[in-house]
Structures are given as structure tokens and as C-alpha cells.
Design a protein around this motif. Structure first.
Motif, short mmCIF file in Angstrom:
data_model
loop_
_atom_site.label_atom_id
_atom_site.label_comp_id
_atom_site.label_asym_id
_atom_site.label_seq_id
_atom_site.Cartn_x
_atom_site.Cartn_y
_atom_site.Cartn_z
N GLY A 109 0.87 -1.24 0.05
CA GLY A 109 0.05 0.14 0.00
C GLY A 109 0.78 1.41 -0.08
O GLY A 109 0.60 2.10 -0.81
N ALA A 110 1.82 1.31 0.73
CA ALA A 110 2.63 2.50 0.88
C ALA A 110 3.63 2.45 -0.56
O ALA A 110 3.77 3.60 -0.80
CB ALA A 110 3.80 2.13 2.10
N GLY A 111 3.90 1.36 -1.14
CA GLY A 111 4.55 1.46 -2.21
C GLY A 111 3.94 2.01 -3.35
O GLY A 111 4.24 2.89 -4.22
N THR A 112 2.30 1.52 -3.52
CA THR A 112 1.50 2.16 -4.49
C THR A 112 1.38 3.59 -4.58
O THR A 112 1.48 4.28 -5.26
CB THR A 112 0.20 1.34 -4.23
N ILE A 113 1.13 3.92 -3.11
CA ILE A 113 1.03 5.51 -2.93
C ILE A 113 2.37 6.37 -3.33
O ILE A 113 2.49 7.22 -3.89
CB ILE A 113 0.69 5.91 -1.29
N ALA A 114 3.39 5.68 -2.87
CA ALA A 114 4.73 6.38 -3.06
C ALA A 114 5.13 6.58 -4.57
O ALA A 114 5.53 7.62 -5.03
CB ALA A 114 5.98 5.77 -2.38
N PHE A 115 4.89 5.52 -5.29
CA PHE A 115 5.18 5.38 -6.69
C PHE A 115 4.11 6.27 -7.52
O PHE A 115 4.36 6.94 -8.42
CB PHE A 115 5.19 4.05 -7.38
N ALA A 116 2.78 6.25 -7.09
CA ALA A 116 1.71 7.02 -7.54
C ALA A 116 2.42 8.50 -7.60
O ALA A 116 2.00 9.53 -8.44
CB ALA A 116 0.49 6.83 -7.16
N LEU A 117 2.68 8.77 -6.39
CA LEU A 117 2.97 10.48 -6.13
C LEU A 117 4.32 10.81 -6.84
O LEU A 117 4.59 11.90 -7.09
CB LEU A 117 3.18 10.80 -4.57
N ALA A 118 5.25 9.82 -7.09
CA ALA A 118 6.74 9.83 -7.93
C ALA A 118 6.15 9.88 -9.41
O ALA A 118 7.11 10.12 -10.20
CB ALA A 118 7.63 9.11 -7.38
N GLU A 119 4.97 9.79 -9.66
CA GLU A 119 4.58 9.62 -11.09
C GLU A 119 5.15 8.44 -11.84
O GLU A 119 5.55 8.50 -12.94
CB GLU A 119 4.79 11.10 -11.88
N ARG A 120 5.55 7.30 -11.24
CA ARG A 120 6.09 6.13 -11.75
C ARG A 120 4.94 5.15 -11.68
O ARG A 120 4.71 4.28 -11.10
CB ARG A 120 6.95 5.58 -10.73
N LEU A 121 4.21 5.32 -12.67
CA LEU A 121 2.76 4.67 -12.85
C LEU A 121 2.97 3.06 -13.15
O LEU A 121 2.00 2.18 -12.65
CB LEU A 121 1.63 5.39 -13.94
N GLY A 122 4.02 2.60 -13.89
CA GLY A 122 4.14 1.05 -13.87
C GLY A 122 4.46 0.59 -12.64
O GLY A 122 3.90 -0.35 -12.27
N TRP A 123 5.25 1.09 -11.98
CA TRP A 123 5.82 0.45 -10.52
C TRP A 123 4.45 0.73 -9.65
O TRP A 123 4.25 -0.32 -8.82
CB TRP A 123 6.74 1.12 -9.93
N ALA A 124 3.70 1.66 -9.89
CA ALA A 124 2.44 1.94 -8.91
C ALA A 124 1.55 0.66 -9.17
O ALA A 124 0.84 0.24 -8.33
CB ALA A 124 2.09 3.53 -9.19
N LEU A 125 1.38 0.47 -10.36
CA LEU A 125 0.34 -0.46 -11.13
C LEU A 125 0.88 -1.96 -10.29
O LEU A 125 0.01 -2.79 -9.95
CB LEU A 125 0.23 -0.73 -12.35
N VAL A 126 2.10 -2.24 -10.44
CA VAL A 126 2.59 -3.35 -9.93
C VAL A 126 2.62 -3.50 -8.39
O VAL A 126 2.24 -4.58 -7.90
CB VAL A 126 4.14 -3.61 -10.08
N CYS A 127 2.93 -2.76 -7.69
CA CYS A 127 2.49 -2.52 -6.23
C CYS A 127 0.97 -2.71 -5.97
O CYS A 127 0.65 -3.32 -4.99
CB CYS A 127 3.08 -1.44 -5.41
#
Length: 86
Positions: free
Chosen positions: A29-47
Motif C-alpha cells: 500500500g505504501a509503495g503504491t502511494i509512493a510510486f503514484a506520487l512520484a509519477e512512476r505509474l508502472g511501478w505503482a500498478l505492480v504494487c
């Protein structure tokens, strides 16, 4: 001693799986939020996908814990059939 009935009488460490699932749910959950805020949508999707997998696993673990001794026998139930000494 192995008796051959291990798949039937095997025990699963459900409480350990529960707490590891909580840990995984927190980090994904933290990874999804952090990657979404950093605009790394691929990693946010994986998380996010891992978050859903861990959430489903937690539901299954909680269901098995609530079903009681059928899936998680108590400490007084031996993990295998005692050997025949005859």
C-alpha cells in the motif's frame, strides 16, 4: 517419522501467514502511494496488483482461522497417525 499421511494431517502456520500478510499489505500500500506520487505509474500498478494479491490471501487466511480445528488443529491433535507397534 513419516507415515505417508502428511498431506492430510499437515498444519499451516496461519497466524504467521496473517502477520506476514499484514506486513505485505502495509508495504505494498505504501509503495503504491509512493510510486503514484512520484509519477512512476508502472511501478505503482505492480504494487497495486501485489496489494490485491496480499489482500485476497489475507481473506483466505482469516476464513481458515475462523473455520477452526478443521483447517488448523489444536496442539493436542498429533500431526500424524501414531505408528502401529504390532
Amino acid at each position: 517419522m513419516r507415515t505417508g499421511s502428511e498431506p492430510i494431517t499437515a498444519r499451516s502456520p496461519l497466524r504467521m501467514r496473517f502477520w506476514l500478510g499484514v506486513w505485505g499489505l502495509t508495504w505494498t500500500g505504501a509503495g503504491t502511494i509512493a510510486f503514484a506520487l512520484a509519477e512512476r505509474l508502472g511501478w505503482a500498478l505492480v504494487c497495486g496488483v501485489l496489494f490485491l494479491v496480499v489482500a485476497v490471501d489475507l481473506v483466505v487466511v482469516l476464513r481458515h482461522i475462523r473455520q477452526g480445528p478443521h483447517f488448523q488443529p489444536g496442539r493436542d491433535v498429533p500431526p500424524y497417525e501414531p505408528p502401529d507397534n504390532g
